[in-house]
Design a protein around this motif. Sequence first.
Motif, mmCIF file in Angstrom:
data_model
loop_
_atom_site.group_PDB
_atom_site.id
_atom_site.type_symbol
_atom_site.label_atom_id
_atom_site.label_comp_id
_atom_site.label_asym_id
_atom_site.label_seq_id
_atom_site.Cartn_x
_atom_site.Cartn_y
_atom_site.Cartn_z
ATOM 1 N N UNK A 142 -3.840 -17.031 8.449
ATOM 2 C CA UNK A 142 -4.696 -17.173 7.268
ATOM 3 C C UNK A 142 -5.733 -18.267 7.456
ATOM 4 N N UNK A 143 -6.299 -18.712 6.347
ATOM 5 C CA UNK A 143 -7.337 -19.731 6.418
ATOM 6 C C UNK A 143 -6.787 -21.059 6.939
ATOM 7 N N UNK A 144 -7.647 -21.806 7.600
ATOM 8 C CA UNK A 144 -7.259 -23.114 8.124
ATOM 9 C C UNK A 144 -6.836 -23.036 9.568
ATOM 10 N N UNK A 145 -6.821 -24.186 10.181
ATOM 11 C CA UNK A 145 -6.446 -24.259 11.589
ATOM 12 C C UNK A 145 -4.932 -24.191 11.727
ATOM 13 N N UNK A 146 -4.500 -24.032 12.963
ATOM 14 C CA UNK A 146 -3.061 -24.005 13.221
ATOM 15 C C UNK A 146 -2.434 -25.349 12.870
ATOM 16 N N UNK A 147 -3.164 -26.436 13.118
ATOM 17 C CA UNK A 147 -2.654 -27.765 12.781
ATOM 18 C C UNK A 147 -2.450 -27.909 11.279
ATOM 19 N N UNK A 148 -3.367 -27.351 10.489
ATOM 20 C CA UNK A 148 -3.233 -27.419 9.033
ATOM 21 C C UNK A 148 -2.054 -26.570 8.562
ATOM 22 N N UNK A 149 -1.860 -25.397 9.173
ATOM 23 C CA UNK A 149 -0.725 -24.549 8.810
ATOM 24 C C UNK A 149 0.593 -25.207 9.212
ATOM 25 N N UNK A 150 0.598 -25.877 10.381
ATOM 26 C CA UNK A 150 1.787 -26.604 10.820
ATOM 27 C C UNK A 150 2.115 -27.713 9.831
ATOM 28 N N UNK A 151 1.117 -28.464 9.435
ATOM 29 C CA UNK A 151 1.310 -29.553 8.474
ATOM 30 C C UNK A 151 1.884 -29.025 7.162
ATOM 31 N N UNK A 152 1.341 -27.923 6.681
ATOM 32 C CA UNK A 152 1.819 -27.343 5.428
ATOM 33 C C UNK A 152 3.268 -26.857 5.566
ATOM 34 N N UNK A 153 3.568 -26.201 6.685
ATOM 35 C CA UNK A 153 4.931 -25.701 6.897
ATOM 36 C C UNK A 153 5.922 -26.854 7.005
ATOM 37 N N UNK A 154 5.550 -27.926 7.720
ATOM 38 C CA UNK A 154 6.421 -29.093 7.827
ATOM 39 C C UNK A 154 6.650 -29.741 6.460
ATOM 40 N N UNK A 155 5.590 -29.842 5.679
ATOM 41 C CA UNK A 155 5.702 -30.446 4.349
ATOM 42 C C UNK A 155 6.609 -29.611 3.452
ATOM 43 N N UNK A 156 6.416 -28.295 3.465
ATOM 44 C CA UNK A 156 7.251 -27.425 2.634
ATOM 45 C C UNK A 156 8.716 -27.506 3.047
ATOM 46 N N UNK A 157 8.963 -27.488 4.350
ATOM 47 C CA UNK A 157 10.349 -27.544 4.814
ATOM 48 C C UNK A 157 10.962 -28.918 4.536
ATOM 49 N N UNK A 158 10.188 -29.987 4.698
ATOM 50 C CA UNK A 158 10.694 -31.334 4.388
ATOM 51 C C UNK A 158 11.073 -31.432 2.920
ATOM 52 N N UNK A 159 10.228 -30.865 2.045
ATOM 53 C CA UNK A 159 10.529 -30.876 0.613
ATOM 54 C C UNK A 159 11.817 -30.107 0.325
ATOM 55 N N UNK A 160 11.994 -28.973 0.988
ATOM 56 C CA UNK A 160 13.216 -28.191 0.809
ATOM 57 C C UNK A 160 14.435 -29.001 1.249
#
Length: 126
Positions: free
Chosen positions: A70-88
């Motif tokens: 989707x939109x954004x770079x792979x680094x941005x998607x990685x950051x979002x995925x890490x943040x979501x998983x950390x929150x979980x």
Amino acid sequence: MVLSESKAKTQQQAIRLAPPLEVAECCCCGFKEECTPGYARRVRERHGGRWACGLCEEAVRDAMAAAGAGPGSEAARLEEALTLHSDLCKRCRSPVPPRHSAEELIGHLKRLLRRVLDAQRRGGRD
């Protein structure tokens, strides 16, 4: 006697030649693991400078795959995925359970089971 002395020397040499270990802490769940500096460096390179344990790494990889290209770079998607998983992970460690913890757990287990079954049908591992 000579044989046991030779064995002892070999063991001492192996201990001296063993690579140094470091304790790395997962940025998501807090799991601590002893690993070689080289391994820790490679994991950190894959995760924007943070170390993630194997289970969290798989969960982040799944989240990135689900997000697609989707939109954004792979680094941005990685950051979002890490943040979501950390929150979980933080919610799961919290002394007060979330309101929908059973449904959330069932959803995660359902996705994991589907992934395993799909991999078996394809005859390989993900």
